[in-house]
Structures are given as C-alpha cells and as structure tokens.
Design an enzyme around this catalytic site. Structure first.
Site, PDB file in Angstrom:
ATOM      1  CG  ASP A 117      -7.510   3.692  -4.510  1.00 34.17           C
ATOM      2  OD1 ASP A 117      -8.729   3.703  -4.781  1.00 34.17           O
ATOM      3  OD2 ASP A 117      -6.746   2.793  -4.907  1.00 34.17           O
ATOM      4  CD  GLU A 123      -2.981  -0.808  -0.062  1.00 29.26           C
ATOM      5  OE1 GLU A 123      -3.059   0.322  -0.583  1.00 29.26           O
ATOM      6  OE2 GLU A 123      -3.642  -1.777  -0.478  1.00 29.26           O
ATOM      7  CE1 TYR A 166      -6.463   3.493  -0.375  1.00 27.55           C
ATOM      8  CE2 TYR A 166      -4.121   3.280   0.102  1.00 27.55           C
ATOM      9  CZ  TYR A 166      -5.248   2.858  -0.565  1.00 27.55           C
ATOM     10  OH  TYR A 166      -5.172   1.787  -1.417  1.00 27.55           O
TER      11      TYR A 166
END
Length: 358
Positions: A142, A41, A124
């Site tokens: 995202d 990520e 996020y």
C-alpha cells in the site's frame, strides 16, 4: 564501511515491541479472523485508521459474520457504509460476501489466487488477507509500504511506474516464517515511523541500511508523477420538504459514481453547467429558492460545486417516479454520501422551522 543489508528479522523484532493494537488485528498468539481482516482492508483503502475504527466496530456489530453480511439487504449495507466514501467498495464488499457464502460455504479461500477470484478483491487485498489471515507467503503493498521501500532503496523512478520494482523489493525481503506479521510490520513502520513528513529515522529498525537516510534525501521519496486534476464540475441540488415533514429523495443507479446511495434530486454535473437553466432539473414544480452559498466537494478526479435550491410542498404531493418522500425522523437511516448530506443539511437549515410529522 558498507551499510548492512535490510532484513525482515530486524523489522519483526521492532514489530514485536511496538505493534499497534487495532480492532481487526489479532493479538500475539491469536489466529487472525479472515472476515475481520478482509473487511478492515476494504475499509482502509483510501481511508485513515482513525476514520475506519468506529465504522468497523459498528459494521461488525451489525454484520458479525460473512453470512450475516451476505444475507443483509443492499440498502442496509450501504447505510452502514455511508460516510466512508468510495462507495463501490461497499457494493463489492456485499457481492464478495455473497460469493463466499454461496460458492465457498462461508469460508474464504486461503490463497492469493483463490482470493483474487472473488468480486472486489485485487492484488493488494488478496496479498493482505492471504498473508495476515492465512500466513501465506504474500505481500500487501500500500502507500505506507511504497514509502518505506522507496526510501530504503532510494528508488528514483516515479510512481505509479515504480510499483513493479517496489513489489519486487518487498518480496525479496519476505521471510519464510511470519509473512503475516511482516505485512503488518511494514504497514506499522510506514504509519508510525517512516511517515510522509519528518520521519523518525533515529528510532527506525532499518535506519542503518536505509539508502535515502544515508544520502539525507528521505523526505523526497517516493517520487511521484504530477497529478492531473479534472476541471471543476457544477450542478444543482434540490431540497424539497413536504408539509408533513418528509423530504424528497432518490436512490442513485447501482453502477457509477456513488452508486446505490441516497441523494436529494440533482441534475447532470458538468464544467459547462448553466445555473440559469437549473430549474429544468427540478424534480417537481414549486417555488424554488436558490441559496447563495454553494456546496463544494472534491472527488478523486474532479472538484464539484452544487448550488442548492429549496422549496416546500403541500402534504398530499406525491413523489415522482423513482423518488420517495422520507420522514425527517428517518433521514439518519438513509445511506447518504458526504456531498448529498452537505446539500441536505444546507437546505434544511434554510427551510427552518421545519414541519413536524403528524
């Protein structure tokens, strides 16, 4: 006739048939590894999957556990990251690994709140790791998810102002079971079906409830505020090769743009930079030769144009304070960001034939 409401169930049926196989993604029935999810990520921020795959696999081979990453020298981490860009991510990655190792006995917190307390983990990433690695009821919004949701609900407000509404819509569809698969399904839908141009609406699991598709306006979403691009900055880069086949390099300050990365010596960059005074920034007195073609690079907030100067130096030339001479054969071990790699390659090409190490 009223269109049916979008449901996570329809999305998950599609995902079970079409999920992508990715190096960091657990296979069906397997438990996701938090360390791999987290590294992927961080790498995927502002970077494409195609670019990340080889970096991720090399990174895992070099640092197979969060403990191995925590114990690694910062130079090794930066070198492994070189080429991925946005280098503050690598510094934060290293700091986070140290925190997980020191404060959590090498185990990631399994909640959004706990993850948010770690260095370099924002909303996020906390949502993505909590959902995917620990199956917590969390979402990860995202660019792909923003595109899907703004089209699904025809959200007219422009980004970034629309972010809270997009997040609320994403949460509203969050299923009580399989939140990790829901997060990944949204990512896959945006990456493979609900693409920026020519979305494949005919095979989308949410084609019926999609408001923008019904209006024929899907390709106009998401709405975006006009981007402001900074003025072009200019500067000089100095490629100096010693007679013994060593190149003068420096390490940039840990904080700031490209922090902790290797560079050929350079001066300040500004819109008003005067090339007639560039040699004042030269690291050493030498017979500097200015190359005709500058190196150009675009950062997030501004374009950069560097004029490259090259020179040779005697074998016994010492490195100025804060600099070092690195043998040509060891340049590949240096953590160069793309802009300095371009400058170095341009300079070395102009200085051929290059000297051989003794």
């Amino acid at each position: 006739m009223r269109a049916p409401a979008a449901t996570a169930a329809d999305l998950l049926v599609w995902y079970d048939r079409h999920r992508r196989v990715l190096p960091w993604r657990a296979l069906p029935g397997e438990r996701a590894e938090p360390y791999r999810v987290w590294v992927s990520e961080i790498m995927l921020q502002q970077t494409t999957i195609a670019a990340v795959k080889p970096y991720f696999e090399r990174f895992m081979a070099r640092f197979p556990t969060v403990g191995a990453l925590a114990d690694a020298p910062s130079e090794a981490v930066m070198q492994a990251w070189a080429g991925l860009g946005y280098y503050s991510r690598a510094r934060n990655l290293h700091a986070c690994a140290k925190a997980v190792s020191a404060l959590h006995a090498g185990r990631f917190p399994d909640t959004e709140a706990g993850l948010r307390e770690l260095p370099g983990i924002g909303t996020y990433t906390a949502g993505a790791v909590a959902a995917i690695a620990f199956n917590r009821p969390a979402v990860a919004v995202d660019g792909n998810v923003e595109r899907v949701m703004t089209r699904l609900f025809a959200i007219e407000e422009a980004l970034p102002g629309a972010k809270p509404l997009i997040r609320a819509r994403t949460l509203a569809l969050l299923p009580s079971e399989r939140p990790g698969d829901y997060a990944q399904a949204l990512m896959d839908l945006g990456a493979t079906i609900c693409t920026p141009r020519s979305p494949a609406c005919g095979i989308c699991p949410w084609q019926a409830p999609c408001v923008s598709r019904a209006l024929g306006t899907q390709e106009t979403f998401p709405r975006k505020a006009a981007k402001k691009t900074g003025a072009t900055r200019y500067g000089a880069a100095f490629v100096l090769v010693r007679e013994d086949g060593a190149v003068l390099l420096r390490t940039r300050p840990a904080k700031g743009l490209l922090g902790g990365m290797a560079e050929v010596p350079t001066g300040q960059w500004s819109a008003e930079y005067r090339l007639t005074e560039a040699l004042r920034d030269a690291p050493l007195p030498a017979q500097w030769r200015r190359l005709a073609t500058p190196v150009r690079h675009v950062f997030t907030h501004f374009p950069l144009e560097l004029t490259v100067f090259v020179a040779r130096a005697p074998r016994a030339t010492p490195a100025p304070q804060g600099s070092r001479f690195t043998p040509l054969a060891r340049l590949r071990d240096e953590p160069f960001p793309a802009v300095f790699l371009k400058a170095l390659e341009t300079g070395l090409e102009a200085l051929r034939p290059l000297p051989s190490a003794p």
